[in-house]
Design an enzyme around this catalytic site. Structure first.
Site, PDB file in Angstrom:
ATOM      1  N   VAL A   1       2.888  -0.239   0.788  1.00 37.33           N
ATOM      2  CA  VAL A   1       2.321   1.041   0.341  1.00 37.33           C
ATOM      3  C   VAL A   1       0.797   1.019   0.175  1.00 37.33           C
ATOM      4  CG1 VAL A   1       4.455   1.781  -0.764  1.00 37.33           C
ATOM      5  CG2 VAL A   1       2.762   0.543  -2.111  1.00 37.33           C
ATOM      6  N   LYS A   2       0.157  -0.038   0.631  1.00 39.23           N
ATOM      7  CA  LYS A   2      -1.294  -0.110   0.469  1.00 39.23           C
ATOM      8  C   LYS A   2      -2.033   0.545   1.651  1.00 39.23           C
ATOM      9  CE  LYS A   2      -1.477  -2.292  -3.483  1.00 39.23           C
ATOM     10  NZ  LYS A   2      -0.116  -2.584  -3.980  1.00 39.23           N
TER      11      LYS A   2
END
Ligand SMILES: *Cc1c(COP(=O)(O)O)cnc(C)c1O
Length: 399
Positions: free
Chosen positions: A185-186
């Site tokens: 999710v970065k």
């Protein structure tokens, strides 16, 4: 924020190279590789992009923090100052090496308050670990001055702010050590992965050896390598690194998109009386992965967050009640709930967080709402989201 939203042909081609050679490991097998060294290539790209001498890839951002601490000689009983608002990886990495997480208040930057940091320093303090949460940074020049004065290390957790800058330097490169996460999710992702950057050759070499069972990586025969000290396995796989090789080339493209979307949202909220924005320290430029703003009171923030959700505006977060990112819900840390006996240094040294007063953090967190900035939004989508957010918040404030 998530790079996975724009996963595409470049990522697939990089992974295909690895599958074609069949070498899924980052070390050795020189003959079989057909010239592909994805982890090494990504380390070079990260070091160049972050303007540091060295980058060490690791299996996660949590591993990067753990390895960074260990590489700098931090260990049992040492105190590491960290903020009350962060991801659990901050204290996990500190506890993993037998050190003591010392929680310290945040301010309107939503990161470490330098005054609170200085008053938390003891003879056991070794590191100050600011966490650049939700796209913006801590007051790094104030923290660096404190670290210099007290002879402490400055370790930046830039996992949520990759691509942002401070005084013209990439976040992560200002301190002695900096860490990034490339989890799913970065802003840029490897699926799972992380990196540590530094200009310190000794820390880099320690990280290189420590993260691969202590192997010194001299020569090209793993069996013949020596092991100057004990290590562990925090290696990234060549497949994960390959995804990162494609994503790192897109970092600036992603930041540009984030900035565009962030600006539309921010402009829509700017004129609402009662809405103010998180303070960005002078000299800092965000990576625009979140838009963070304050409502006048905790009660109004809760109401607004609820109303935003009911209006179908997802990805707006109210961290104050969130299980993962704020100390109030870290019951496992507060009560030191462990699977097995922990090192005595931690048991004896950990402050009693059930009695701690972080009301100065509560004042800010209670009023904070953060909207994630997504890469995949369309122009029309962002415009209508901005309008809807403004409408909902104005309504709550008018009640
Ligand atoms: C994601 C994150 C980490 C940990 O990264 P993982 O790769 O998920 O282990 C550490 N710190 C912060 C602030 C993060 O957001």
């Amino acid at each position: 924020m998530p790079g996975f939203e724009l996963f595409g042909e470049a990522e697939k081609a990089q992974v295909q190279d690895v599958l074609d050679s069949g070498v899924l490991m980052r070390y050795g097998f020189d003959g079989m590789r057909k010239g592909h060294w994805k982890a090494k290539e990504l380390e070079k790209a990260v070091a160049e992009r972050m303007q540091t001498n060295y980058a060490q890839l690791l299996s996660s951002g949590t591993a990067a923090l753990t390895v960074a601490l260990q590489a700098a000689g931090i260990g049992a009983g040492d105190e590491v100052i960290m903020p009350t608002f962060t991801f659990v990886a901050s204290f996990e990495s500190i506890l993993a090496i037998g050190a003591i997480p010392v929680l310290v208040d945040i301010d309107d930057t939503l990161t470490l308050n330098p005054v609170a940091v200085e008053s938390a320093i003891t003879t056991k303090t070794k590191v100050v670990m600011p966490v650049h949460m939700c796209g913006s940074m801590a007051d790094l020049s104030a923290l660096k001055a404190i670290c210099t004065k007290h002879n402490l290390l400055l370790l930046e957790d830039a996992c949520q702010a990759i691509g942002g800058t401070y005084e013209g330097k990439p976040l992560g490169s200002y301190g002695d050590l900096g860490c990034f996460s490339f989890d799913f999710v970065k802003t840029i992702t490897c699926g799972e992965g992380g990196a540590m950057i530094t200009n310190n050759e000794a820390y880099f070499k320690n990280a290189d050896h420590y993260s691969d069972h202590g192997h010194d990586h001299f020569g090209n025969d793993r069996g013949a390598e020596s092991h100057p000290f004990l290590g562990y396995n925090y290696r990234i796989s060549e497949l994960n690194a390959a995804v990162g090789c494609a994503q790192v080339q897109r970092l600036d493209e992603f930041i540009t998109i984030q900035k565009k979307h962030y600006t539309v949202l921010r402009e829509a909220l700017t004129d609402i009386e009662g809405v103010t924005f998180r303070r960005v320290p002078e000299g800092g430029v965000e990576n625009y992965s979140f838009l963070n703003f304050f409502l006048p009171t905790e009660e109004l923030a809760r109401k607004a967050h609820k109303a935003l959700g009911e209006a179908g505006l997802d990805v707006c977060f109210y961290w104050y009640d969130n299980n993962w990112h704020y100390y109030r819900k870290w019951e496992h840390l507060i009560n030191l709930k462990t699977l097995a006996k922990f090192p005595q240094e931690i048991i004896e040294g950990l402050p009693d967080y059930s009695k701690a007063d972080f009301s100065k953090s509560d004042v800010w967190m209670g009023r904070t709402i953060s909207s994630l900035v997504k890469l995949s939004w369309t122009k029309e989508g962002v415009a209508s989201r901005a309008k809807a957010m403004s409408h909902v918040i104005t309504g709550v404030l008018a009640e």
